[in-house]
Every structure is written in C-alpha cells, then in structure tokens.
Design a protein around this motif. Structure first.
Motif, PDB file in Angstrom:
ATOM      1  N   ALA B  71      -3.660 -13.122 -11.470  1.00  0.00           N
ATOM      2  CA  ALA B  71      -3.204 -11.673 -11.596  1.00  0.00           C
ATOM      3  C   ALA B  71      -2.839 -11.092 -10.291  1.00  0.00           C
ATOM      4  O   ALA B  71      -1.879 -10.555 -10.114  1.00  0.00           O
ATOM      5  CB  ALA B  71      -4.159 -10.789 -12.371  1.00  0.00           C
ATOM      6  N   ALA B  74       0.204 -12.388  -9.070  1.00  0.00           N
ATOM      7  CA  ALA B  74       1.600 -11.955  -9.754  1.00  0.00           C
ATOM      8  C   ALA B  74       1.706 -10.461  -9.397  1.00  0.00           C
ATOM      9  O   ALA B  74       3.075 -10.367  -9.165  1.00  0.00           O
ATOM     10  CB  ALA B  74       0.950 -12.106 -11.301  1.00  0.00           C
ATOM     11  N   VAL B  75       0.797  -9.752  -9.114  1.00  0.00           N
ATOM     12  CA  VAL B  75       1.034  -8.030  -8.961  1.00  0.00           C
ATOM     13  C   VAL B  75       1.605  -8.076  -7.375  1.00  0.00           C
ATOM     14  O   VAL B  75       2.595  -7.480  -7.255  1.00  0.00           O
ATOM     15  CB  VAL B  75      -0.208  -7.430  -8.773  1.00  0.00           C
ATOM     16  CG1 VAL B  75      -0.245  -6.006  -8.434  1.00  0.00           C
ATOM     17  CG2 VAL B  75      -0.858  -7.138 -10.296  1.00  0.00           C
ATOM     18  N   VAL B  87       7.482 -15.599  -9.834  1.00  0.00           N
ATOM     19  CA  VAL B  87       5.824 -14.893 -10.078  1.00  0.00           C
ATOM     20  C   VAL B  87       5.094 -15.661 -10.981  1.00  0.00           C
ATOM     21  O   VAL B  87       3.852 -15.960 -10.804  1.00  0.00           O
ATOM     22  CB  VAL B  87       6.261 -13.314 -10.634  1.00  0.00           C
ATOM     23  CG1 VAL B  87       4.654 -12.968 -11.031  1.00  0.00           C
ATOM     24  CG2 VAL B  87       6.837 -12.654  -9.867  1.00  0.00           C
TER      25      VAL B  87
END
Lengths: 242, 108
Positions: B71, B74-75, B87
C-alpha cells in the motif's frame, strides 16, 4: 464524412485505450479465476460489464458469497458516475441519433472513452462512438481471458501478492485526484473514516461489508457536495467544459 | 461455488452497470441542474474507491506487514502520478519481496 470513415476514425482513437486495458483486465481475469470462478464466467463478466472498479468489487462480493441485493447495489453505486458522463455525451451527440444507436454506444461509456470523445471538437457522431468503443471492448475481454487462463500456472506466493493489485489500482486512481483537489482528499478521508467506524465499532457490526461501502460513499459524497459544491470543475475528469 | 447464483449476480451487475450509462443518453436528454446532485455524483467515484480501498487493502495479502508495504509503495507511486499498471505491478513486487524477507527472518 460518411459513416464508414467516421467509424474508422473512432477505431483509431480507441486503439490506445484498448491496449491500456490489457494489463488491468489481465489482473481482473487472474483475480476472478484464483477466487474460484471459471474462466468463462470471468470473460462473461468482462463482456457484459466492461468496467473496472464496478466489476472488480462485484466479483469480490460474488466470491465472498454476498447476496443479490448487496452485489447489485454496490455495483450500482460505483457506476453512478456514468450517469454524468452519459448526460454530458447526450449534449454533444448528434441530435438525430436514433435510440437504438444511443443504446449501443451507451454500453461502451467508460472513464477513458468518455474523456477521449468529450475532448473531440464538434458534434459527436454515433458511428465515431461505435468505432471508439470497439477496441476497448476487445482489449478488455482479451486481457480477461489471458489473465484467467494463466491464473493457475503462477506460484502460490505470487498469487497471494496479486491480491494487492486491485487496491493498488484504486490507490493509483484516487491519490492523483486527491493531490490536485483538497475537496476530493476530504471526501476520501470522510469515506475511509466512515467505513472504519462501521467496521470496527461493535454497534455497527450488523452492517455487512457491501452496505458499509454504500453508506460510507453516500455520507462522503453528500459531505463533499455540501461543503465543496461545484468543485467538480477543477477535477475536469467528468466535465465537458460547459 | 454454485453457478446459478453466480450467473444471476453477473446478470444483475451487467444491468446496474448498463442502466446509468444508457438512461441519460437515451431518456433524460437534459442537463442536471442541481449543483448538489452534480457534485454528489462527481464525488461518488472517489468516495467509493476510498471506502473500498481502506482499510481492506491491509487484509489483501497473507500478512498485514506485506500488505502495508504494498500500500505504501502504491501511495508513493500514485502520488508521483505513475500509471495504473506501473503502480499495480510495483505493489505486487513490494508485497512479494516483503513476504520473502519476512519468511527469511522467521526461519532465522
């Protein structure tokens, strides 16, 4: 410009979209099949839905064993954004376009085909739209078939890791918008806060996962519409510049 | 998985995906006037994606720590404006590598 020529022009515009859909639909096919659905059902979903977030979420719920109402309502809420796009296209579409043609081209309205067609100067012809949506439909289904077919061939550790793919794509969709607009950031924060309250506070534990999402979405969107009305002009994504 | 239930669900999904697409362009050919409803509809995708992503992303892999690593990646990449594919692939790799490291540490 005759029908055939403008259809061809549409096809040309749709090729990059169709190519871009390949990896995303590959992941969808992969996840659906590793979740226990047959490959043909995964392709059937892509064939009949042609949307990313909605069918990912709906398929997740199917795999989780959710009820009909929950599946339908969650998918509907996610797809409500198409109403704005469809409305916007209806203003730009050639007036004399028949109902049958409208029904056919409406099927292919996605975030990407919408953006490409609304950026096109002048009046939109149905033939162009039908050409435009053909390649994305092809790419979406081909990718699903491929991802579903190789699903069982990948090692288990890799299969586990792919569980994050969908969420990573969601993150990639919302973070840039949140970076650009404080309103969008606030809406997302409210939605996440609401879903966490429903999930972790015992009083609300009777609410199922699908309804949590719906309730959080309604609360956060209403919050945004109330405190940041008209901010949508900034995002530009679903606007035709009126 | 019972195929009949699955197929009914698929049909329902197809229906509720098609209705928002087809109704405005065929039936309501006028612009929505209400600023509130327009804004509401425009915020819906972000709200729903946010609610779908957090906190469920942290339960999406074998372990919390690998999901958190994915996560985070991805952020970060999303913030840098990378494409969906980049991503997603980077997050998958991050989870995979973190799981491997975790296993190695556990064995030691």
């Amino acid at each position: 410009m005759n029908w055939k020529k403008s259809f061809k022009e549409g096809v040309k515009g749709g090729i990059p979209i169709g190519l871009g859909y390949l990896p995303v639909s590959f992941t969808f096919g992969f996840l659906a099949v590793s979740g226990g659905l047959p490959v043909w059902v995964a392709v059937l979903i892509s064939l009949t839905n042609l949307t990313s977030a909605g069918q990912f979420a709906g398929t997740n719920l199917i795999i989780a064993g959710a009820g009909y109402f929950e599946v339908a309502l969650t998918t509907l809420v996610i797809n409500l954004r198409y109403m704005l796009m469809s409305l916007s296209l209806s203003q730009k579409l050639e007036q004399k376009t028949g109902t049958l043609a409208r029904m056919a081209l409406a099927f292919g309205i996605t975030d990407e085909t919408f953006v490409v067609s609304s950026l096109r100067p002048g009046i939109l012809r149905a033939s162009y739209m039908l050409g435009l949506i053909s390649m994305p439909i092809l790419g979406w289904n081909a990718g699903t078939l491929l991802g579903g077919s190789v699903s069982s061939m990948l090692p288990e550790a890799m299969q586990n890791a792919m569980g994050i793919a969908l969420y990573a794509m969601f993150i990639a969709l919302i973070i840039p918008a949140a970076r650009q607009s404080r309103a969008v950031l606030c809406v997302i924060a409210v939605a996440v806060a609401a879903v966490c309250i429903f999930k972790y506070i015992a009083v609300f534990s009777f609410i199922s996962s699908g309804f949590r999402i719906i309730a959080a979405t309604v609360i956060a969107s209403a919050f945004g519409a109330w405190f940041f009305p008209g901010k949508e002009e900034e995002g530009g994504k679903t606007q035709d510049g009126d | 998985m019972e195929i009949e239930r699955v197929l009914i669900c698929v049909a329902l999904m197809a229906l509720v995906t098609y209705i928002p697409r087809v109704l405005p362009v065929t039936v309501f050919r006028r612009q929505i006037r209400s600023r509130f409803i327009r804004s509401f509809l425009d915020y819906t995708p972000y709200a729903v994606l946010g609610a779908l992503t957090f906190p469920d992303v942290f339960y999406s892999t074998g372990h919390f720590y690998s999901a958190a690593a994915g996560a985070l990646v991805a952020v970060f990449l999303g913030y840098r404006g990378k494409s969906l594919v980049v991503v997603a692939v980077a997050a998958i790799i991050a989870v995979y590598v973190t799981e491997l490291i975790g296993q190695a540490l556990f064995i030691i």
